[in-house]
Structures are given as structure tokens and as C-alpha cells.
Design a protein around this motif. Structure first.
Motif, PDB file in Angstrom:
ATOM      1  N   ALA A  71      29.452   9.735  17.706  1.00 55.37           N
ATOM      2  CA  ALA A  71      30.365   9.725  18.843  1.00 55.37           C
ATOM      3  C   ALA A  71      29.641   9.658  20.178  1.00 55.37           C
ATOM      4  O   ALA A  71      30.259   9.350  21.203  1.00 55.37           O
ATOM      5  CB  ALA A  71      31.260  10.967  18.803  1.00 55.37           C
ATOM      6  N   GLN A  72      28.338   9.930  20.198  1.00 51.74           N
ATOM      7  CA  GLN A  72      27.567   9.865  21.442  1.00 51.74           C
ATOM      8  C   GLN A  72      27.153   8.430  21.750  1.00 51.74           C
ATOM      9  O   GLN A  72      27.277   7.964  22.880  1.00 51.74           O
ATOM     10  CB  GLN A  72      26.329  10.758  21.332  1.00 51.74           C
ATOM     11  N   THR A  73      26.675   7.724  20.734  1.00 53.16           N
ATOM     12  CA  THR A  73      26.240   6.337  20.938  1.00 53.16           C
ATOM     13  C   THR A  73      27.365   5.340  20.697  1.00 53.16           C
ATOM     14  O   THR A  73      27.230   4.163  21.020  1.00 53.16           O
ATOM     15  CB  THR A  73      25.081   6.003  19.984  1.00 53.16           C
ATOM     16  N   ASN A  74      28.479   5.830  20.101  1.00 54.73           N
ATOM     17  CA  ASN A  74      29.626   4.982  19.761  1.00 54.73           C
ATOM     18  C   ASN A  74      29.219   3.843  18.812  1.00 54.73           C
ATOM     19  O   ASN A  74      29.583   2.683  18.993  1.00 54.73           O
ATOM     20  CB  ASN A  74      30.264   4.407  21.030  1.00 54.73           C
ATOM     21  N   ILE A  75      28.466   4.227  17.784  1.00 50.92           N
ATOM     22  CA  ILE A  75      28.011   3.280  16.772  1.00 50.92           C
ATOM     23  C   ILE A  75      28.370   3.810  15.387  1.00 50.92           C
ATOM     24  O   ILE A  75      28.146   4.976  15.072  1.00 50.92           O
ATOM     25  CB  ILE A  75      26.490   3.044  16.849  1.00 50.92           C
ATOM     26  N   ILE A  76      28.942   2.929  14.552  1.00 50.70           N
ATOM     27  CA  ILE A  76      29.185   3.250  13.153  1.00 50.70           C
ATOM     28  C   ILE A  76      28.012   2.675  12.369  1.00 50.70           C
ATOM     29  O   ILE A  76      27.841   1.454  12.305  1.00 50.70           O
ATOM     30  CB  ILE A  76      30.509   2.638  12.661  1.00 50.70           C
ATOM     31  N   LYS A  77      27.198   3.557  11.777  1.00 51.68           N
ATOM     32  CA  LYS A  77      26.025   3.121  11.021  1.00 51.68           C
ATOM     33  C   LYS A  77      26.306   3.217   9.525  1.00 51.68           C
ATOM     34  O   LYS A  77      26.700   4.268   9.023  1.00 51.68           O
ATOM     35  CB  LYS A  77      24.811   3.983  11.371  1.00 51.68           C
ATOM     36  N   TRP A  78      26.098   2.098   8.845  1.00 54.50           N
ATOM     37  CA  TRP A  78      26.320   2.043   7.412  1.00 54.50           C
ATOM     38  C   TRP A  78      25.012   2.332   6.668  1.00 54.50           C
ATOM     39  O   TRP A  78      23.924   2.085   7.191  1.00 54.50           O
ATOM     40  CB  TRP A  78      26.865   0.677   7.001  1.00 54.50           C
ATOM     41  N   THR A  79      25.144   2.811   5.460  1.00 50.40           N
ATOM     42  CA  THR A  79      23.955   3.167   4.682  1.00 50.40           C
ATOM     43  C   THR A  79      23.116   1.945   4.317  1.00 50.40           C
ATOM     44  O   THR A  79      21.933   2.070   3.999  1.00 50.40           O
ATOM     45  CB  THR A  79      24.354   3.906   3.382  1.00 50.40           C
ATOM     46  N   ASN A  80      23.701   0.751   4.355  1.00 49.62           N
ATOM     47  CA  ASN A  80      22.950  -0.468   4.039  1.00 49.62           C
ATOM     48  C   ASN A  80      22.309  -1.098   5.281  1.00 49.62           C
ATOM     49  O   ASN A  80      21.776  -2.208   5.217  1.00 49.62           O
ATOM     50  CB  ASN A  80      23.841  -1.492   3.323  1.00 49.62           C
ATOM     51  N   GLY A  81      22.390  -0.379   6.414  1.00 51.90           N
ATOM     52  CA  GLY A  81      21.743  -0.870   7.633  1.00 51.90           C
ATOM     53  C   GLY A  81      22.659  -1.620   8.578  1.00 51.90           C
ATOM     54  O   GLY A  81      22.253  -1.969   9.701  1.00 51.90           O
ATOM     55  N   SER A  82      23.873  -1.911   8.179  1.00 50.37           N
ATOM     56  CA  SER A  82      24.815  -2.604   9.068  1.00 50.37           C
ATOM     57  C   SER A  82      25.328  -1.654  10.147  1.00 50.37           C
ATOM     58  O   SER A  82      25.302  -0.426   9.987  1.00 50.37           O
ATOM     59  CB  SER A  82      25.996  -3.165   8.265  1.00 50.37           C
ATOM     60  N   GLU A  83      25.827  -2.241  11.243  1.00 52.64           N
ATOM     61  CA  GLU A  83      26.330  -1.441  12.361  1.00 52.64           C
ATOM     62  C   GLU A  83      27.604  -2.068  12.943  1.00 52.64           C
ATOM     63  O   GLU A  83      27.767  -3.283  12.934  1.00 52.64           O
ATOM     64  CB  GLU A  83      25.303  -1.354  13.488  1.00 52.64           C
ATOM     65  N   ILE A  84      28.469  -1.184  13.433  1.00 51.83           N
ATOM     66  CA  ILE A  84      29.609  -1.614  14.242  1.00 51.83           C
ATOM     67  C   ILE A  84      29.494  -0.909  15.580  1.00 51.83           C
ATOM     68  O   ILE A  84      29.502   0.326  15.653  1.00 51.83           O
ATOM     69  CB  ILE A  84      30.961  -1.262  13.580  1.00 51.83           C
ATOM     70  N   LEU A  85      29.389  -1.701  16.650  1.00 49.83           N
ATOM     71  CA  LEU A  85      29.250  -1.148  17.993  1.00 49.83           C
ATOM     72  C   LEU A  85      30.625  -1.081  18.656  1.00 49.83           C
ATOM     73  O   LEU A  85      31.334  -2.088  18.722  1.00 49.83           O
ATOM     74  CB  LEU A  85      28.320  -2.022  18.837  1.00 49.83           C
ATOM     75  N   LEU A  86      31.010   0.085  19.150  1.00 53.41           N
ATOM     76  CA  LEU A  86      32.266   0.232  19.866  1.00 53.41           C
ATOM     77  C   LEU A  86      32.022  -0.056  21.341  1.00 53.41           C
ATOM     78  O   LEU A  86      31.135   0.554  21.966  1.00 53.41           O
ATOM     79  CB  LEU A  86      32.821   1.651  19.704  1.00 53.41           C
ATOM     80  N   LYS A  87      32.784  -0.997  21.919  1.00 61.03           N
ATOM     81  CA  LYS A  87      32.513  -1.429  23.286  1.00 61.03           C
ATOM     82  C   LYS A  87      33.757  -1.402  24.180  1.00 61.03           C
ATOM     83  O   LYS A  87      34.856  -1.777  23.769  1.00 61.03           O
ATOM     84  CB  LYS A  87      31.946  -2.853  23.283  1.00 61.03           C
ATOM     85  N   ASP A  88      33.542  -0.971  25.388  1.00 57.08           N
ATOM     86  CA  ASP A  88      34.526  -1.003  26.464  1.00 57.08           C
ATOM     87  C   ASP A  88      34.413  -2.372  27.137  1.00 57.08           C
ATOM     88  O   ASP A  88      33.353  -2.735  27.633  1.00 57.08           O
ATOM     89  CB  ASP A  88      34.200   0.121  27.456  1.00 57.08           C
TER      90      ASP A  88
END
Length: 416
Positions: A96-113
Motif C-alpha cells: 500500500a506504500q508503493t501501490n504495487i501488486i507484486k506476484w510471486t512469479n515476478g510480475s507487477e501491477i502498478l497502480l497509477k493516478d
């Protein structure tokens, strides 16, 4: 849902780059966007994606919660209702600080304004961003430049991961850039091959309770047309001064009486931009319209004299913009001049609280259109469409603030 399957086809092809899934409330738009990101993250380890909305706070309170629901463990109630619950919360961690969803396989979802802040008009904050694709929820709430910038950032390891870059947007009907870029071209069968539009309606979703549908049907006319029937011709902007029904009646002026007193208005193109538009009026009925893409002084004056002679309009009943080339038209023609930025005139002895004369006149004409007191005979549907779009963009600026009444500028309108 069938409409979702239709959208998924385009999300997985190698041709489509931009997809708009929109229409009405309750069509499963946000869920589809989240499911797409989930599948892409699982399918392509070490990939990077964006989940965006105009404001980060709204993104966390709505779209992100949909993401959490979809990834949560199934329950007897969810299974009974046929709701998707994937049971994969152990595959990612949300920071919740970086607003990033990190997956165990290394993928990421960045939450952006993606809001257009005055301090960052060119979205420089996204300059170093590299992603494989993006989902922008309620994309009608961001400006078109935000959409274009995000699309340009879809370049992260595309060849290495064998990914076709895509941007997927969801929204309810809105008369701004999503209408112009997707809905209108799709309706006219002119949508480019790399863009697709899918209309979504609440009746497409069998999981919606009847009480929800009834609540949509009980809304005001504009909201009901947009959110239940998916009618894109209705605007939900409270600052808009002219509604679509009034605009439609403006071009069906059987109710407008002619007075026999002829007048002419000349909207002169400034500095060679836009078109010069002549209108001849019989009372409050526009009986003739002529547009030229030239602002040459001699030619404008020549056409003005031609129309004056044809329709019996005197110089004292002719008015032209006095800005730029228009000043020369007023001098050479000898007609009355209209100075856009001059002070508002008094009405019934009262000085009205407008920032200038142009705003005052635009405001009063808008009210006359709504009251069905003015109309135009138009023989060209293309012209009617152009004028209708201009009318829809007559909007009051800062409607919640005190001070002089102002209209939204053309530069802001173009950005939206």
C-alpha cells in the motif's frame, strides 16, 4: 458474459491496440479489466502492467477492491450466485506504500493516478514508465493525453515476453474524447482496425439483482439514458448548459415563428484558424448558414454583401466579430462590431455578473435553446452534427464557486 468474451477476443489478438468496453452501469467492466490483468500476470512471468484511474484514492476504493474480490477464496454464497472467486491471494502481495501488486512469479501491477494536475500538464511523471499494457477504469474521467501517454509507455520486454501491447479502458457513456475516438467512429463504421469498441449494458449481466436495475430506472432522465440504456448522446456533466433534447429540437424549429425582420451574424475566423460562418436570421430562426475556410478580408466582405443583398439585411442589422480579421470586416462593410472580451451589457437595467460579453451572450443563447425560443433550419446532417457538438461543449466553469460566470475555454474542451 457474452460481451466480456467479445472483449477478450480483442484483448488476445495481435491487431488491436486500444479497446473501450463501455456503455452503462453494471456490465462487468471493472471485473473484466481486473481479470485480464490477473491472467496476463500469471501467463507472463516478470511482466509489468498498469491499473489506472483519474484519482488514486478512487482507484483503491473501487477497482482495487474488485481485484481483491476476484482473487479471494470462493464461499458457498459466491458459488451459489455463480460469482468468480479465484482463490489466488497467496500468489501476490499488495504494498500500500508503493501501490504495487507484486506476484510471486515476478510480475507487477502498478497502480497509477492519471489526473491532469496543473503542475504536470505533460504527464512527465509517467516519462520513465515502461509497461506491457494497461487497464484504465472509468477512462472517460481522464483526459485524452493521459490515455495517449500510457499507450506510448506500453513497451516493456514486449519481444522477449511475446506480448502485443494493449490499453483497455472501461467507462460509462460520456460526450468527450471516448465518444469521439471510439463510440462515434464505431457507430459510423469508421473505427480504425487497431481500435475496438464493445457496448455494455446492465441487462447483459444476469448476476445483477432486479432491485439494482429498478434503481437505475428511477434515476433522472439523463442518468437513466446513460446508465441503463447506454445512450451515449446524453451528457452527465452538470456544467453543461444545453441538453441533448434541446439541441435536437433546435434543428426541428417548426415551433419558431418568423418575424420578417432579417439580421445577419458573421463569426469571423481568427488568425486564419477555424471557419468563418455566416448566419441569416428571420427573427430567432436561422434560415441560412454558410461556412468558408478562408479568413481573407476581401473575400469575407464580398460574401457578406452578397448575402445582405439576397436576404435584404441592412448594415445596421449585421454584426461581425471585431477580433483579428473581423475588425477589418466591420470597417470595410460598415456593420456593427462585436468585441468578445468587452464588458457585459446591462439587461433590464441590471449589470449581469459575467466575465465578458461573449460569455454573457453564450449563456443567454443557451437558455433560449433550452426554452425552445430559437432554432435553425439545417439541410446538412454533417453541419448539424458539428453544431450539436459545439453546443454540447458550452459549459460553465467552476459552477460551485462564487464570482463572475465564466465558460470552459476551447483549449480545455479540446483536451477532453
Amino acid at each position: 458474459l457474452p460481451k466480456q468474451e467479445h472483449a477478450i477476443y480483442y484483448l488476445k489478438d495481435n491487431t488491436t491496440k486500444e479497446i473501450l468496453y463501455g456503455g452503462a452501469a453494471g456490465g462487468g467492466k471493472s471485473a473484466l479489466g481486473c481479470l485480464w490483468l490477473i491472467e496476463m500476470c500469471q501467463k507472463h512471468p516478470r511482466s509489468r502492467w498498469l491499473m489506472g484511474r483519474a484519482k488514486l484514492k478512487a482507484l483503491k476504493e473501487t477497482t482495487l477492491n474488485t481485484f481483491f474480490e476476484l482473487t479471494s477464496d470462493p464461499t458457498p454464497e459466491s458459488e451459489k450466485l455463480g460469482l468468480i472467486r479465484l482463490g489466488i491471494t497467496n500468489q501476490y502481495i499488495f504494498n500500500a506504500q508503493t501501490n504495487i501488486i507484486k506476484w510471486t512469479n515476478g510480475s507487477e501491477i502498478l497502480l497509477k493516478d492519471l489526473f491532469l494536475y496543473p503542475s504536470d500538464p505533460h504527464f512527465d511523471s509517467l516519462g520513465s514508465l515502461e509497461i506491457c499494457g494497461a487497464f484504465i477504469d472509468e477512462c472517460n474521467q481522464v483526459v485524452v493525453k493521459a490515455w495517449q501517454i500510457v499507450l506510448s509507455r506500453c513497451r516493456y520486454k514486449l519481444t522477449e515476453l511475446n506480448i502485443s501491447p494493449k490499453i483497455f479502458g472501461s467507462c460509462n457513456p460520456s460526450k468527450n474524447w471516448v465518444y469521439k475516438m471510439f463510440y462515434k467512429p464505431n457507430k459510423g463504421n469508421t473505427l480504425s482496425d487497431n481500435r475496438k469498441f464493445i457496448q455494455a449494458l446492465p441487462t447483459d449481466n444476469p448476476h445483477l439483482p432486479q432491485s439494482y436495475l429498478d434503481s437505475l430506472l428511477s434515476l433522472d432522465k439523463n442518468s437513466k439514458e446513460r446508465l441503463y440504456y447506454g445512450n451515449w448522446e446524453y451528457d452527465d456533466d452538470p456544467s453543461a448548459l444545453i441538453d441533448i433534447d434541446s439541441i435536437t429540437d433546435y434543428f426541428k424549429p417548426n415551433h419558431i415563428k418568423r418575424s420578417g425582420r432579417m439580421r445577419m451574424t458573421i463569426d469571423v475566423a481568427r488568425k486564419g484558424k477555424d471557419n468563418t460562418v455566416f448566419r441569416v436570421w428571420d427573427g430567432w430562426l436561422c434560415v441560412f448558414r454558410y461556412s468558408i475556410d478562408k479568413s481573407d478580408l476581401v473575400y469575407v466582405v464580398k460574401k457578406a454583401k452578397e448575402f445582405q443583398l439576397k436576404y435584404g439585411v441592412s448594415n445596421s442589422n449585421t454584426v461581425a466579430d471585431e477580433d483579428g480579421v473581423g475588425g477589418g470586416v466591420v470597417d470595410f462593410l460598415g456593420c456593427k462590431g462585436f468585441v468578445n472580451n468587452s464588458s457585459p451589457i446591462e439587461v433590464n437595467g441590471i449589470k449581469e455578473n459575467f466575465n465578458n460579453l461573449k460569455t454573457q451572450c453564450s449563456y443567454h443563447i443557451a437558455k433560449m435553446i433550452v426554452k425552445r425560443e430559437i432554432g435553425e433550419i439545417c439541410t446538412s446532417q454533417d453541419i448539424a452534427d458539428i453544431v450539436s457538438e459545439e453546443m454540447e461543449q458550452v459549459k460553465q466553469k467552476d459552477i460551485d464557486k462564487d464570482g463572475k460566470i465564466m465558460l470552459v475555454g476551447k483549449d480545455v474542451v479540446k483536451m477532453n
